[in-house]
Write a protein that holds these residues in place. Sequence first.
Motif, PDB file in Angstrom:
ATOM      1  N   ALA A  20      41.255  32.713  40.759  1.00  0.00           N
ATOM      2  CA  ALA A  20      40.167  32.456  39.808  1.00  0.00           C
ATOM      3  C   ALA A  20      40.404  33.153  38.478  1.00  0.00           C
ATOM      4  CB  ALA A  20      38.850  32.948  40.409  1.00  0.00           C
ATOM      5  N   SER A  45      34.661  31.894  38.154  1.00  0.00           N
ATOM      6  CA  SER A  45      33.364  31.923  38.839  1.00  0.00           C
ATOM      7  C   SER A  45      32.223  31.379  37.988  1.00  0.00           C
ATOM      8  CB  SER A  45      33.004  33.360  39.213  1.00  0.00           C
ATOM      9  OG  SER A  45      33.917  33.894  40.129  1.00  0.00           O
ATOM     10  N   ASN A 134      32.340  34.984  45.763  1.00  0.00           N
ATOM     11  CA  ASN A 134      32.740  36.336  45.365  1.00  0.00           C
ATOM     12  C   ASN A 134      31.500  37.219  45.367  1.00  0.00           C
ATOM     13  OD1 ASN A 134      33.510  38.668  44.010  1.00  0.00           O
ATOM     14  ND2 ASN A 134      34.987  37.581  42.731  1.00  0.00           N
ATOM     15  N   SER A 219      46.794  43.268  36.354  1.00  0.00           N
ATOM     16  CA  SER A 219      47.292  44.069  37.477  1.00  0.00           C
ATOM     17  C   SER A 219      48.802  44.250  37.389  1.00  0.00           C
ATOM     18  CB  SER A 219      46.965  43.373  38.799  1.00  0.00           C
ATOM     19  OG  SER A 219      47.831  42.269  38.995  1.00  0.00           O
ATOM     20  N   THR A 245      44.818  38.524  47.114  1.00  0.00           N
ATOM     21  CA  THR A 245      44.725  38.496  45.659  1.00  0.00           C
ATOM     22  C   THR A 245      44.798  39.928  45.158  1.00  0.00           C
ATOM     23  OG1 THR A 245      43.421  37.873  43.718  1.00  0.00           O
ATOM     24  CG2 THR A 245      42.167  38.518  45.649  1.00  0.00           C
ATOM     25  N   SER A 269      47.241  37.573  37.219  1.00  0.00           N
ATOM     26  CA  SER A 269      47.806  38.383  36.132  1.00  0.00           C
ATOM     27  C   SER A 269      49.223  37.954  35.773  1.00  0.00           C
ATOM     28  CB  SER A 269      47.810  39.866  36.523  1.00  0.00           C
ATOM     29  OG  SER A 269      46.492  40.357  36.576  1.00  0.00           O
TER      30      SER A 269
HETATM   31  C1  LIG Z   1      40.980  37.201  32.780  1.00  0.00           C
HETATM   32  C2  LIG Z   1      40.564  37.214  34.224  1.00  0.00           C
HETATM   33  C3  LIG Z   1      39.451  36.494  34.629  1.00  0.00           C
HETATM   34  C4  LIG Z   1      39.049  36.508  35.955  1.00  0.00           C
HETATM   35  N1  LIG Z   1      37.948  35.784  36.330  1.00  0.00           N
HETATM   36  C5  LIG Z   1      37.581  35.778  37.638  1.00  0.00           C
HETATM   37  C6  LIG Z   1      36.467  35.017  38.061  1.00  0.00           C
HETATM   38  O1  LIG Z   1      35.796  34.328  37.288  1.00  0.00           O
HETATM   39  N2  LIG Z   1      36.128  35.070  39.375  1.00  0.00           N
HETATM   40  C7  LIG Z   1      36.833  35.806  40.296  1.00  0.00           C
HETATM   41  O2  LIG Z   1      36.505  35.788  41.471  1.00  0.00           O
HETATM   42  N3  LIG Z   1      37.903  36.533  39.907  1.00  0.00           N
HETATM   43  C8  LIG Z   1      38.285  36.535  38.621  1.00  0.00           C
HETATM   44  N4  LIG Z   1      39.355  37.277  38.242  1.00  0.00           N
HETATM   45  C9  LIG Z   1      40.078  38.073  39.265  1.00  0.00           C
HETATM   46  C10 LIG Z   1      41.312  37.320  39.766  1.00  0.00           C
HETATM   47  O3  LIG Z   1      40.946  36.108  40.410  1.00  0.00           O
HETATM   48  C11 LIG Z   1      42.140  38.142  40.752  1.00  0.00           C
HETATM   49  O4  LIG Z   1      41.404  38.371  41.935  1.00  0.00           O
HETATM   50  C12 LIG Z   1      42.574  39.486  40.186  1.00  0.00           C
HETATM   51  O5  LIG Z   1      43.005  39.362  38.845  1.00  0.00           O
HETATM   52  C13 LIG Z   1      43.702  40.076  41.027  1.00  0.00           C
HETATM   53  O6  LIG Z   1      44.794  39.206  41.072  1.00  0.00           O
HETATM   54  P1  LIG Z   1      46.103  39.439  40.152  1.00  0.00           P
HETATM   55  O7  LIG Z   1      46.683  40.755  40.509  1.00  0.00           O
HETATM   56  O8  LIG Z   1      47.005  38.292  40.517  1.00  0.00           O
HETATM   57  O9  LIG Z   1      45.645  39.374  38.739  1.00  0.00           O
HETATM   58  C14 LIG Z   1      39.778  37.276  36.913  1.00  0.00           C
HETATM   59  C15 LIG Z   1      40.899  38.000  36.492  1.00  0.00           C
HETATM   60  C16 LIG Z   1      41.299  37.974  35.186  1.00  0.00           C
HETATM   61  C17 LIG Z   1      42.519  38.758  34.793  1.00  0.00           C
END
Ligand SMILES: Cc1cc2nc3c(=O)[nH]c(=O)nc-3n(C[C@H](O)[C@H](O)[C@H](O)COP(=O)(O)O)c2cc1C
Length: 334
Positions: A20, A45, A134, A219, A245, A269
Amino acid sequence: MDLSTPWLGMRLKNPLVVGASPMVDDLGTVRRLEDAGAAAIVLHSLFEEQILREEQAAHRVFETSGESSAEALSYFPAADGLSIGPEEYLELIQRVKSAVAVPVAASLNGTTEGGWLHYARLMEEAGADALELNVYALATDPWESGEAIERRTRAMVRAVREASGVPVAVKLSPFYTSFAHFARQLDQEGADGLVLFNRFYQPDLDVEALDVQRTLRLSDASELPLRLRWLAILSGRVEASLLATGGIHGALDAVKALMAGAHAVQMVSALLRHGPEYLGLVRDDLERWMAEHGYDSVESLRGTLSLARCPDPAAYERANYMQMLQSWRAPAGW
Ligand SMILES: Cc1cc2nc3c(=O)[nH]c(=O)nc-3n(C[C@H](O)[C@H](O)[C@H](O)COP(=O)(O)O)c2cc1C
């Protein structure tokens, strides 16, 4: 090489899912992600607060009792500071669904059981193949017990399950006293997937400006081990699909998560940093690594390093903890 994997009762062509984020608001980017090999896409979300604000506006509450009747909402960014409202979100589902062939999951984000959860049904009607719920929340109320929080979250999962005919994954934080017990309870409520873990965005303090500094830090792979631990512990102990995630930045990270017991991994990320085509590189690297190491399918890889057969993961963890602490030696010349 068979990269396919089960996911929320469906079958994905490979275990790489786009997590997401607002990245998928743009249809061009969504198509690039699918072309790069993304097996499924999770939309950003729609927040409980957004739905409540919209519903309150519809009832003209703001004109009458104003924000005083909804204190919590006053902490929420003004509606025009948000990406899109509930109606536009449902349209986004339709647009993304018509742009790609891979499964698309919508995401509901909130903390209370209430009428706003009927959006689960609307998301399904808009075409979502699955829902991610979430439950990001900071437990700040000294009068609310952990048990009460877990009961509330279970009720939310039950309500979404009842409202929706599509699979539901629950995206969690690791901060529960007995995470394995809570995960099993969600499993029993019918959660089709558990997404481990939410990242908590940690604000810093600007001591000169006497202000809070909010920065969205992407991340890195150092966040993965926490996920690996809990994937390994839950693997084989819950029916739900396990989805990682946080900290998946390359093929080796995906291999680790799969070996720990994940059915699929989400990336955000790394894609924000390197662009949509990076997913294709990770997919190719994953396939190459598996071939070089004698794995012919994701199924044969999954859970090879899980604790599913460990009779007492807690004792195993404590043994490792003691060994780690006691293995420290002063560097030469200290
Ligand atoms: C810019 C940005 C926006 C995000 N928006 C959401 C969101 O709307 N809903 C959600 O559940 N997680 C959101 N996340 C969290 C990511 O889905 C993910 O769980 C988190 O970044 C960890 O994964 P990664 O290490 O691959 O980034 C967001 C993350 C980022 C960086």
